[in-house]
Write an enzyme that holds these catalytic residues in place. Structure first.
Site, PDB file in Angstrom:
ATOM      1  N   ARG A  89       0.818  -1.219   0.000  1.00 48.54           N
ATOM      2  CA  ARG A  89       0.000   0.000   0.000  1.00 48.54           C
ATOM      3  C   ARG A  89       0.845   1.260   0.000  1.00 48.54           C
ATOM      4  O   ARG A  89       0.292   2.366   0.014  1.00 48.54           O
ATOM      5  CB  ARG A  89      -0.879   0.002   1.243  1.00 48.54           C
ATOM      6  CG  ARG A  89      -2.347  -0.381   0.993  1.00 48.54           C
ATOM      7  CD  ARG A  89      -3.058  -0.361   2.322  1.00 48.54           C
ATOM      8  NE  ARG A  89      -4.478  -0.231   2.255  1.00 48.54           N
ATOM      9  CZ  ARG A  89      -5.340  -1.251   2.287  1.00 48.54           C
ATOM     10  NH1 ARG A  89      -4.907  -2.485   2.311  1.00 48.54           N
ATOM     11  NH2 ARG A  89      -6.628  -1.010   2.288  1.00 48.54           N
ATOM     12  N   ARG A 128     -21.421  -2.165   4.011  1.00 51.12           N
ATOM     13  CA  ARG A 128     -20.713  -3.219   4.738  1.00 51.12           C
ATOM     14  C   ARG A 128     -20.677  -2.881   6.234  1.00 51.12           C
ATOM     15  O   ARG A 128     -20.792  -3.758   7.081  1.00 51.12           O
ATOM     16  CB  ARG A 128     -19.290  -3.376   4.190  1.00 51.12           C
ATOM     17  CG  ARG A 128     -18.502  -4.454   4.906  1.00 51.12           C
ATOM     18  CD  ARG A 128     -17.174  -4.765   4.240  1.00 51.12           C
ATOM     19  NE  ARG A 128     -16.226  -3.670   4.367  1.00 51.12           N
ATOM     20  CZ  ARG A 128     -15.022  -3.652   3.818  1.00 51.12           C
ATOM     21  NH1 ARG A 128     -14.612  -4.666   3.083  1.00 51.12           N
ATOM     22  NH2 ARG A 128     -14.215  -2.627   3.970  1.00 51.12           N
ATOM     23  N   ARG A 134     -17.131  -3.380  11.478  1.00 51.53           N
ATOM     24  CA  ARG A 134     -15.834  -2.720  11.280  1.00 51.53           C
ATOM     25  C   ARG A 134     -15.968  -1.233  11.546  1.00 51.53           C
ATOM     26  O   ARG A 134     -16.717  -0.528  10.861  1.00 51.53           O
ATOM     27  CB  ARG A 134     -15.343  -2.963   9.840  1.00 51.53           C
ATOM     28  CG  ARG A 134     -14.617  -4.268   9.699  1.00 51.53           C
ATOM     29  CD  ARG A 134     -14.131  -4.489   8.303  1.00 51.53           C
ATOM     30  NE  ARG A 134     -13.247  -3.435   7.807  1.00 51.53           N
ATOM     31  CZ  ARG A 134     -12.555  -3.533   6.682  1.00 51.53           C
ATOM     32  NH1 ARG A 134     -12.635  -4.635   5.965  1.00 51.53           N
ATOM     33  NH2 ARG A 134     -11.789  -2.539   6.290  1.00 51.53           N
TER      34      ARG A 134
HETATM   35  P1  B4P Z   1      -8.488  -3.844   3.960  1.00 51.91           P
HETATM   36  O1  B4P Z   1      -8.906  -4.908   4.877  1.00 51.91           O
HETATM   37  O2  B4P Z   1      -7.425  -4.155   2.954  1.00 51.91           O
HETATM   38  O3  B4P Z   1      -9.868  -3.536   3.264  1.00 51.91           O
HETATM   39  P2  B4P Z   1     -10.545  -2.620   2.211  1.00 51.91           P
HETATM   40  O4  B4P Z   1      -9.533  -1.917   1.359  1.00 51.91           O
HETATM   41  O5  B4P Z   1     -11.465  -1.810   3.039  1.00 51.91           O
HETATM   42  O6  B4P Z   1     -11.543  -3.501   1.298  1.00 51.91           O
HETATM   43  P3  B4P Z   1     -11.584  -4.437  -0.005  1.00 51.91           P
HETATM   44  O7  B4P Z   1     -11.118  -3.796  -1.262  1.00 51.91           O
HETATM   45  O8  B4P Z   1     -10.962  -5.757   0.341  1.00 51.91           O
HETATM   46  O9  B4P Z   1     -13.149  -4.592  -0.203  1.00 51.91           O
HETATM   47  P4  B4P Z   1     -14.178  -5.801  -0.113  1.00 51.91           P
HETATM   48  O10 B4P Z   1     -13.923  -6.904  -1.083  1.00 51.91           O
HETATM   49  O11 B4P Z   1     -14.268  -6.235   1.309  1.00 51.91           O
HETATM   50  O12 B4P Z   1      -7.956  -2.549   4.787  1.00 51.91           O
HETATM   51  C1  B4P Z   1      -8.492  -2.067   6.002  1.00 51.91           C
HETATM   52  C2  B4P Z   1      -7.491  -1.156   6.770  1.00 51.91           C
HETATM   53  O13 B4P Z   1      -6.364  -1.955   7.243  1.00 51.91           O
HETATM   54  C3  B4P Z   1      -6.816  -0.016   5.985  1.00 51.91           C
HETATM   55  O14 B4P Z   1      -7.597   1.163   5.940  1.00 51.91           O
HETATM   56  C4  B4P Z   1      -5.483   0.188   6.806  1.00 51.91           C
HETATM   57  O15 B4P Z   1      -5.689   0.969   7.955  1.00 51.91           O
HETATM   58  C5  B4P Z   1      -5.126  -1.216   7.246  1.00 51.91           C
HETATM   59  N1  B4P Z   1      -4.158  -1.859   6.321  1.00 51.91           N
HETATM   60  C6  B4P Z   1      -4.434  -2.963   5.566  1.00 51.91           C
HETATM   61  N2  B4P Z   1      -3.346  -3.283   4.808  1.00 51.91           N
HETATM   62  C7  B4P Z   1      -2.387  -2.356   5.098  1.00 51.91           C
HETATM   63  C8  B4P Z   1      -1.058  -2.142   4.591  1.00 51.91           C
HETATM   64  N3  B4P Z   1      -0.519  -2.926   3.660  1.00 51.91           N
HETATM   65  N4  B4P Z   1      -0.352  -1.082   5.080  1.00 51.91           N
HETATM   66  C9  B4P Z   1      -0.875  -0.301   6.027  1.00 51.91           C
HETATM   67  N5  B4P Z   1      -2.129  -0.426   6.519  1.00 51.91           N
HETATM   68  C10 B4P Z   1      -2.894  -1.466   6.057  1.00 51.91           C
HETATM   69  O16 B4P Z   1     -15.528  -5.115  -0.594  1.00 51.91           O
HETATM   70  C11 B4P Z   1     -16.136  -4.055   0.094  1.00 51.91           C
HETATM   71  C12 B4P Z   1     -17.645  -4.197   0.096  1.00 51.91           C
HETATM   72  O17 B4P Z   1     -18.149  -4.149  -1.252  1.00 51.91           O
HETATM   73  C13 B4P Z   1     -18.148  -5.508   0.677  1.00 51.91           C
HETATM   74  O18 B4P Z   1     -19.253  -5.254   1.484  1.00 51.91           O
HETATM   75  C14 B4P Z   1     -18.537  -6.342  -0.540  1.00 51.91           C
HETATM   76  O19 B4P Z   1     -19.602  -7.239  -0.263  1.00 51.91           O
HETATM   77  C15 B4P Z   1     -18.984  -5.256  -1.515  1.00 51.91           C
HETATM   78  N6  B4P Z   1     -18.731  -5.637  -2.905  1.00 51.91           N
HETATM   79  C16 B4P Z   1     -17.639  -6.297  -3.390  1.00 51.91           C
HETATM   80  N7  B4P Z   1     -17.760  -6.469  -4.721  1.00 51.91           N
HETATM   81  C17 B4P Z   1     -18.944  -5.870  -5.102  1.00 51.91           C
HETATM   82  C18 B4P Z   1     -19.616  -5.700  -6.363  1.00 51.91           C
HETATM   83  N8  B4P Z   1     -19.112  -6.178  -7.510  1.00 51.91           N
HETATM   84  N9  B4P Z   1     -20.777  -5.015  -6.357  1.00 51.91           N
HETATM   85  C19 B4P Z   1     -21.310  -4.532  -5.215  1.00 51.91           C
HETATM   86  N10 B4P Z   1     -20.738  -4.672  -3.992  1.00 51.91           N
HETATM   87  C20 B4P Z   1     -19.555  -5.338  -3.937  1.00 51.91           C
END
Ligand code: B4P
Length: 194
Positions: A89, A128, A134
């Protein structure tokens, strides 16, 4: 080895698609978000520190997540490949990952980036937040902060892999199955070349 990075902004569907991809291709799924949430639910010192950053929509410090990935790579020496979800990231994380993989005699095969508009992302994350528990998904200001962090700190990771000609964009709007199909087509083409 086939090592894939699934890239994209918060809520773009990285976690959703990763679950399906690891099942189909047998890759080991490494999600730094999941690993951090596990530390938080186990109330470890690392988890307590990480929570302070995550609740504010900030990134957890590089050395913490790089250390987690280093350990995870060591735990899966027999893997046919890895799917990195939510990592790297920052540019520093991308450089560290290159070095860790080089030590194992491998490298990143492809980076697939899910493209989704900001309005759709906000809608998905707030939705979500209603069921996931969360804390970073329930407040729109925190969600907007995560997008700003993505633009400033994470988008440079794309340039890193564009220079190496490993980066490909994928339309991230549509049904989960349609998007999965686009990702699989891209992977299958790359696998033929490995
Ligand atoms: P992450 O856990 O990586 O999550 P995310 O970016 O929020 O979500 P993602 O893209 O995986 O979405 P999802 O499929 O769940 O990060 C959380 C936090 O952790 C960061 O903010 C940071 O603080 C920390 N962190 C993590 N990695 C780090 C790193 N490398 N360095 C530093 N900090 C780090 O989908 C989201 C929603 O959309 C779900 O509800 C899903 O059901 C829905 N959805 C999915 N596909 C869809 C579609 N086609 N149509 C409609 N809805 C859909």
């Amino acid at each position: 080895m086939f090592n894939l990075i699934l890239f994209g902004p918060p809520g773009s569907g990285k976690g959703t698609q990763s679950e399906k991809l690891v099942e189909k291709y047998g890759l080991v799924h490494l999600s730094t978000g999941n690993l951090l949430r596990e530390e938080i639910s186990n109330r470890t010192p690392l988890g307590l520190e990480a929570r302070n950053f995550m609740d504010k929509g900030q990134l957890v410090p590089d050395e913490v997540v790089i250390g987690m990935i280093d350990n995870a790579l060591d735990h899966h020496r027999e893997a046919v490949g890895f799917l990195f979800d939510g990592f790297p990231r920052t540019a520093a994380q991308a450089e560290a990952l290159d070095k860790l993989l080089l030590l194992k005699g491998t490298d990143i095969t492809a980076v697939l980036a899910l493209e989704v508009t900001e309005e759709e992302l906000v809608k998905r994350l707030l939705n979500r937040g209603k069921t996931s528990g969360r804390s970073d998904d329930t407040n729109e200001a925190v969600i907007r902060k995560r997008f700003a962090v993505y633009t400033n700190e994470t988008e440079p990771v794309a340039s890193h892999y564009k220079k190496e000609k490993k980066f490909q964009s994928i339309k991230g709007e549509g049904s989960v199955e349609e998007i999965f199909h686009s990702i699989c087509s891209a992977i299958d083409k790359k696998m033929k070349r490995v």
